[in-house]
Design an enzyme around this catalytic site. Structure first.
Site, mmCIF file in Angstrom:
data_model
loop_
_atom_site.group_PDB
_atom_site.id
_atom_site.type_symbol
_atom_site.label_atom_id
_atom_site.label_comp_id
_atom_site.label_asym_id
_atom_site.label_seq_id
_atom_site.Cartn_x
_atom_site.Cartn_y
_atom_site.Cartn_z
ATOM 1 N N GLU A 38 0.849 -1.200 0.000
ATOM 2 C CA GLU A 38 0.000 0.000 0.000
ATOM 3 C C GLU A 38 0.881 1.246 0.000
ATOM 4 O O GLU A 38 1.720 1.419 0.887
ATOM 5 C CB GLU A 38 -0.927 -0.003 1.210
ATOM 6 C CG GLU A 38 -1.643 1.295 1.495
ATOM 7 C CD GLU A 38 -2.487 1.788 0.329
ATOM 8 O OE1 GLU A 38 -2.430 3.004 0.045
ATOM 9 O OE2 GLU A 38 -3.195 0.964 -0.294
ATOM 10 N N SER A 44 -8.450 -0.162 4.446
ATOM 11 C CA SER A 44 -9.875 -0.489 4.653
ATOM 12 C C SER A 44 -10.687 0.708 5.121
ATOM 13 O O SER A 44 -11.367 0.662 6.143
ATOM 14 C CB SER A 44 -10.000 -1.639 5.666
ATOM 15 O OG SER A 44 -9.314 -2.775 5.225
ATOM 16 N N CYS A 48 -15.887 7.128 0.361
ATOM 17 C CA CYS A 48 -17.204 7.748 0.167
ATOM 18 C C CYS A 48 -17.605 8.617 1.358
ATOM 19 O O CYS A 48 -18.450 9.491 1.235
ATOM 20 C CB CYS A 48 -18.262 6.673 -0.047
ATOM 21 S SG CYS A 48 -17.986 5.622 -1.477
ATOM 22 N N ARG A 75 -4.055 -10.946 11.669
ATOM 23 C CA ARG A 75 -4.623 -12.075 10.917
ATOM 24 C C ARG A 75 -3.583 -12.708 9.999
ATOM 25 O O ARG A 75 -3.937 -13.374 9.019
ATOM 26 C CB ARG A 75 -5.826 -11.586 10.104
ATOM 27 C CG ARG A 75 -6.952 -11.066 10.978
ATOM 28 C CD ARG A 75 -8.158 -10.678 10.156
ATOM 29 N NE ARG A 75 -9.280 -10.340 11.010
ATOM 30 C CZ ARG A 75 -10.545 -10.415 10.631
ATOM 31 N NH1 ARG A 75 -10.847 -10.801 9.405
ATOM 32 N NH2 ARG A 75 -11.511 -10.085 11.460
ATOM 33 N N VAL A 85 4.523 0.076 -5.763
ATOM 34 C CA VAL A 85 4.882 -0.836 -6.843
ATOM 35 C C VAL A 85 5.203 -0.004 -8.073
ATOM 36 O O VAL A 85 4.374 0.807 -8.517
ATOM 37 C CB VAL A 85 3.744 -1.827 -7.129
ATOM 38 C CG1 VAL A 85 4.075 -2.700 -8.341
ATOM 39 C CG2 VAL A 85 3.479 -2.702 -5.911
ATOM 40 N N ASN A 321 -15.798 -4.161 -2.622
ATOM 41 C CA ASN A 321 -15.810 -5.188 -1.579
ATOM 42 C C ASN A 321 -16.277 -6.533 -2.124
ATOM 43 O O ASN A 321 -15.729 -7.581 -1.772
ATOM 44 C CB ASN A 321 -16.703 -4.741 -0.422
ATOM 45 C CG ASN A 321 -15.965 -3.889 0.584
ATOM 46 O OD1 ASN A 321 -15.219 -4.396 1.412
ATOM 47 N ND2 ASN A 321 -16.149 -2.570 0.504
ATOM 48 N N TYR A 442 -46.496 -0.815 2.646
ATOM 49 C CA TYR A 442 -47.275 0.433 2.686
ATOM 50 C C TYR A 442 -47.750 0.725 4.095
ATOM 51 O O TYR A 442 -48.247 -0.145 4.812
ATOM 52 C CB TYR A 442 -48.500 0.360 1.771
ATOM 53 C CG TYR A 442 -49.523 1.420 2.121
ATOM 54 C CD1 TYR A 442 -49.272 2.761 1.854
ATOM 55 C CD2 TYR A 442 -50.709 1.093 2.785
ATOM 56 C CE1 TYR A 442 -50.173 3.750 2.206
ATOM 57 C CE2 TYR A 442 -51.625 2.071 3.146
ATOM 58 C CZ TYR A 442 -51.352 3.398 2.853
ATOM 59 O OH TYR A 442 -52.247 4.381 3.217
ATOM 60 N N TRP A 450 -50.193 4.139 -3.439
ATOM 61 C CA TRP A 450 -49.391 3.668 -4.557
ATOM 62 C C TRP A 450 -48.015 4.300 -4.422
ATOM 63 O O TRP A 450 -47.865 5.513 -4.501
ATOM 64 C CB TRP A 450 -50.013 4.052 -5.900
ATOM 65 C CG TRP A 450 -51.088 3.100 -6.347
ATOM 66 C CD1 TRP A 450 -52.402 3.145 -6.003
ATOM 67 C CD2 TRP A 450 -50.909 1.980 -7.204
ATOM 68 N NE1 TRP A 450 -53.080 2.109 -6.591
ATOM 69 C CE2 TRP A 450 -52.189 1.371 -7.349
ATOM 70 C CE3 TRP A 450 -49.833 1.414 -7.862
ATOM 71 C CZ2 TRP A 450 -52.388 0.240 -8.125
ATOM 72 C CZ3 TRP A 450 -50.036 0.283 -8.650
ATOM 73 C CH2 TRP A 450 -51.302 -0.303 -8.765
ATOM 74 N N ARG A 458 -46.646 2.144 -13.635
ATOM 75 C CA ARG A 458 -47.985 2.100 -14.254
ATOM 76 C C ARG A 458 -48.055 3.019 -15.461
ATOM 77 O O ARG A 458 -48.558 2.641 -16.527
ATOM 78 C CB ARG A 458 -49.041 2.524 -13.234
ATOM 79 C CG ARG A 458 -49.351 1.496 -12.169
ATOM 80 C CD ARG A 458 -50.416 2.000 -11.219
ATOM 81 N NE ARG A 458 -51.705 2.203 -11.880
ATOM 82 C CZ ARG A 458 -52.777 2.734 -11.285
ATOM 83 N NH1 ARG A 458 -52.706 3.116 -10.011
ATOM 84 N NH2 ARG A 458 -53.903 2.858 -11.926
#
Length: 470
Positions: A38, A44, A48, A75, A85, A321, A442, A450, A458
């Site tokens: 990175e 992570s 947004c 982990r 890179v 993701n 509804y 509606w 419709r």
């Protein structure tokens, strides 16, 4: 005894870390070594969420981070920050790596058995005089967000109460309108400049006009049909105004909201296949086409549009993701695919919600489709229930078949997420006639009898029948 394989991931945000984490769940350290490279200092995180961090809705940077570098390392993922890179060698199965900012040699080679390219996207930055001046900010990375926030705080501290603080946002797409809201909330006078005739060009112009009118009512000066020619600077070299062909707009700070392009320069130099938007092309398993050992996901790829049948670039964390989950599952020995998208997006500026899915009129014409359009005005709740707000819904349907092609929604609270109904209908290949029978929830506090989406369906179905009769 099985040989341990090495998975190298370029990029530690949504797609990259999802791929690494999922692969680790499926394969232990003895079977799979995972190295993530990175170039920045965060992992992570939600890009947004940057506008909401800047605007004060999010308290701090930590709230935007789903998992820290330390948590990933716990982990058994070898995560290397500030590591860049500089080249890919697909035939030699290796990447060239160096510390970010290092001068001199291009770095050392690192071999891999499986490579994941999750390099993201880069903000559009037009070649204009003054574009690189201090005071001109992008909002693509967490580093960008922090730099912008610090600049705003300096401006606000230097200005006495009641003294105007002026911000100019270049671009009126999703990033632009979200940043306009953030700056308004911080007490700045905001001008948004865009070369299109209406903001939000992912919408049709008639729906974009509704957005423009609402932005103007909110106090955001919205200048459309204007081409930016330069960023003017003061004696200190900092941005002081944005110039168009006709005039100038004073600015204490300039924010770029012109969209992004896939970050695929390394892939291009390595001869990997790119699409029309310069995004990497993959198969349904997210494997780069023509390569058995290279995968790609996130904002650097193009994906299949299920409505048009063509590939397109869609830069969204939700897709990134999912791409990562698919890649990690496949590298980990499982099986997964990413079937494609329908182009759903939702945003807001102040209390106005803006949503779209599927094709716009311009996109449908470009595909040679014959279609009909309808636009209806309804309310977010039953008209008699307190808080009912106006909502406009536009729908496109194929003339011969009645197949839903797209939907756009502009309204107040409760408008934006209604686009999900149309997104599901698009994914299922439904006709507008079939949509009219959908069993939606509804109650007066949530919807008229509606639902506005069904009212539009419709009307669209009636237009399809009328078109077929002629």
């Amino acid at each position: 005894m099985a040989t341990t394989q090495r998975m190298v991931v370029i990029g530690a945000n949504a797609a990259g870390m999802s791929a690494a984490s999922q692969a680790r769940r499926l394969k232990p350290v003895g079977e799979l070594e995972i190295v993530v490279l990175e170039r920045g200092g965060y992992t992570s995180y939600s890009a947004c969420g940057i506008p909401y961090w800047v605007g004060g809705d999010v308290a701090g940077v930590d709230d935007l981070i789903a998992r820290t570098p330390e948590q990933h390392r716990e982990r058994d993922i070898d995560l290397r920050l500030y590591t860049e890179v500089t080249a890919l060698d697909p035939d030699g199965r290796r990447v060239r790596v160096r510390g970010r900012g290092d001068g001199g040699p291009p770095g050392e080679w690192l071999g891999y058995d499986q490579l994941v390219i999750a390099t993201g996207a880069r903000p559009l930055r037009p070649e204009l005089p003054g574009i690189d001046a201090p005071g001109v900010h992008g909002v693509q990375t967490m580093e960008d967000g922090r730099a912008l926030l610090e600049a705003l705080e300096r401006i606000e501290a230097a200005r006495s109460a009641g003294t105007p603080r002026r911000a100019v946002v270049i671009g009126a797409g999703y990033i632009g309108v979200e940043m306009a809201e953030a700056l308004i909330r911080r007490g700045h006078e905001v001008t948004v400049v865009d070369r299109a005739e209406q903001p939000m060009t992912t919408l049709d112009p008639d729906m974009g006009r509704l957005v423009r009118e609402a932005m103007c009512r909110m106090g955001i000066e919205t200048v459309t049909g204007a081409t930016v020619t330069a960023i003017r600077t003061g004696e200190d070299g900092r941005a002081r105004a944005v110039a168009t062909e006709d005039t100038e707009y004073e600015a204490d700070i300039v924010v770029l909201g012109l969209g992004v392009r896939p970050e695929t320069e390394l892939a291009r130099e390595a001869g990997l296949p790119l699409g029309g938007s310069e995004g990497l092309l993959t198969d349904l398993a997210m494997r780069v086409r023509g390569r058995e050992d290279i995968w790609a996901g996130g904002d650097c790829v193009e994906v299949l549009d299920l409505v048009s049948g063509r590939t397109r670039h869609v830069a969204l964390g939700t897709h990134a993701n999912k791409h990562g989950q698919v890649i990690g599952t496949n590298i980990g020995g499982g099986y997964a695919t990413f079937p494609g998208v329908v182009g759903t997006a939702v945003s807001k500026v102040c209390d106005l919600e803006i949503a779209r899915t599927g094709l716009s009129e311009e996109q449908a014409r470009a595909l040679g489709l014959r279609f009909t359009t309808v636009t209806i005005e309804s309310t977010s709740r039953a008209g008699y229930y307190p808080g009912a707000a106006p909502m406009h819904v536009k729908m496109l349907a194929e003339r011969r078949t009645g197949r839903l092609l797209g939907a756009q929604i502009v309204g107040r609270e409760g408008a934006g997420k209604r686009v999900d109904v149309a997104a599901v209908a698009l994914s299922a290949g439904m006709t507008v006639e079939q949509m009219t029978a959908l069993d939606l929830g509804y109650a007066p506090p949530f919807s008229p009898l509606w639902d506005p989406v069904l009212v539009a369906a419709r009307k669209a179905a009636a237009e399809v029948r009328r078109a077929g009769a002629h």
